[in-house]
Design an enzyme around this catalytic site. Structure first.
Site, short mmCIF file in Angstrom:
data_model
loop_
_atom_site.label_atom_id
_atom_site.label_comp_id
_atom_site.label_asym_id
_atom_site.label_seq_id
_atom_site.Cartn_x
_atom_site.Cartn_y
_atom_site.Cartn_z
N GLU A 4 119.74 11.87 30.61
CA GLU A 4 121.04 11.36 30.99
C GLU A 4 122.17 11.79 30.32
O GLU A 4 123.34 12.01 30.85
CB GLU A 4 121.07 9.67 31.28
N CYS A 64 121.83 4.60 27.62
CA CYS A 64 122.30 5.52 28.62
C CYS A 64 122.98 4.68 29.88
O CYS A 64 123.79 5.28 30.70
CB CYS A 64 120.86 6.28 29.17
N1 THU Z 1 114.21 9.54 27.63
C1 THU Z 1 115.30 9.88 28.31
O1 THU Z 1 115.32 10.97 28.31
N2 THU Z 1 116.00 8.90 29.34
C2 THU Z 1 115.66 7.55 29.18
O2 THU Z 1 116.43 6.84 29.84
C3 THU Z 1 114.55 6.90 28.43
C4 THU Z 1 114.02 7.91 27.32
C5 THU Z 1 113.51 10.30 26.54
C6 THU Z 1 113.94 10.20 25.21
C7 THU Z 1 112.65 10.51 24.63
O3 THU Z 1 112.83 11.95 24.29
C8 THU Z 1 111.55 10.37 25.56
O4 THU Z 1 112.27 10.01 26.88
C9 THU Z 1 110.61 9.29 25.03
O5 THU Z 1 111.37 8.05 24.79
#
Ligand code: THU
Length: 133
Positions: free
Chosen positions: A56, A90
């Site tokens: 995000e 986020c």
């Molecule tokens: N992650 C995201 O990209 N967006 C989210 O809203 C939740 C988590 C990613 C962060 C990390 O690279 C992976 O997911 C595991 O937590």
């Protein structure tokens, strides 16, 4: 409806390019901005774990870089059941460029499974009006 399909496909395609060697958990996000343009992002992890960024955050940075500032809708996709929601940080990032009515689409590899307004997921946003003075 067409826009939602485009959002899904761009988020899904960008998710493939996620850099997630530590968690192995790839996430994609795509924003439909108020101008009608779509901006996508993916998570980018780092050997120094806290330096990693969420999908995000990448999509929001792309939106600003592209000259837009308003999130009309945002879609988040992961290969996950249950569906993932944007993390707390986020939600705060999204809220900065959204309204309570902004739609959040939650998707997996099969398609969009749930759509909720931001206000439903994040009813109590941090706002400090005095910081705007
Ligand atoms: N992650 C995201 O990209 N967006 C989210 O809203 C939740 C988590 C990613 C962060 C990390 O690279 C992976 O997911 C595991 O937590």
């Amino acid at each position: 409806m067409e826009a939602l399909k485009d959002l899904y496909h761009q988020a899904r395609e960008t998710r493939e390019r996620a850099y997630a060697p530590y968690s192995g958990f790839k996430v994609g996000a795509a924003i439909l901005s108020s101008s009608g343009k779509i901006y996508a992002g993916c998570n980018v992890e780092n050997i120094s774990y806290p330096c990693g960024t969420c999908a995000e955050a990448g999509a929001i940075a792309a939106m600003l870089a592209g000259g837009d500032t308003k999130i009309q809708e945002i879609l988040v996709i992961a290969d996950s059941s249950p569906l993932i929601l944007p993390c707390g940080a986020c939600l705060q990032r999204i809220a900065e460029f959204a309204t309570p009515d902004t739609l959040i689409h939650l998707a997996d590899m099969e398609g969009v499974k749930q759509t909720l307004p931001l206000s439903k997921i994040f009813p109590a946003t941090f706002t400090a009006k005095e910081l705007l003075k």
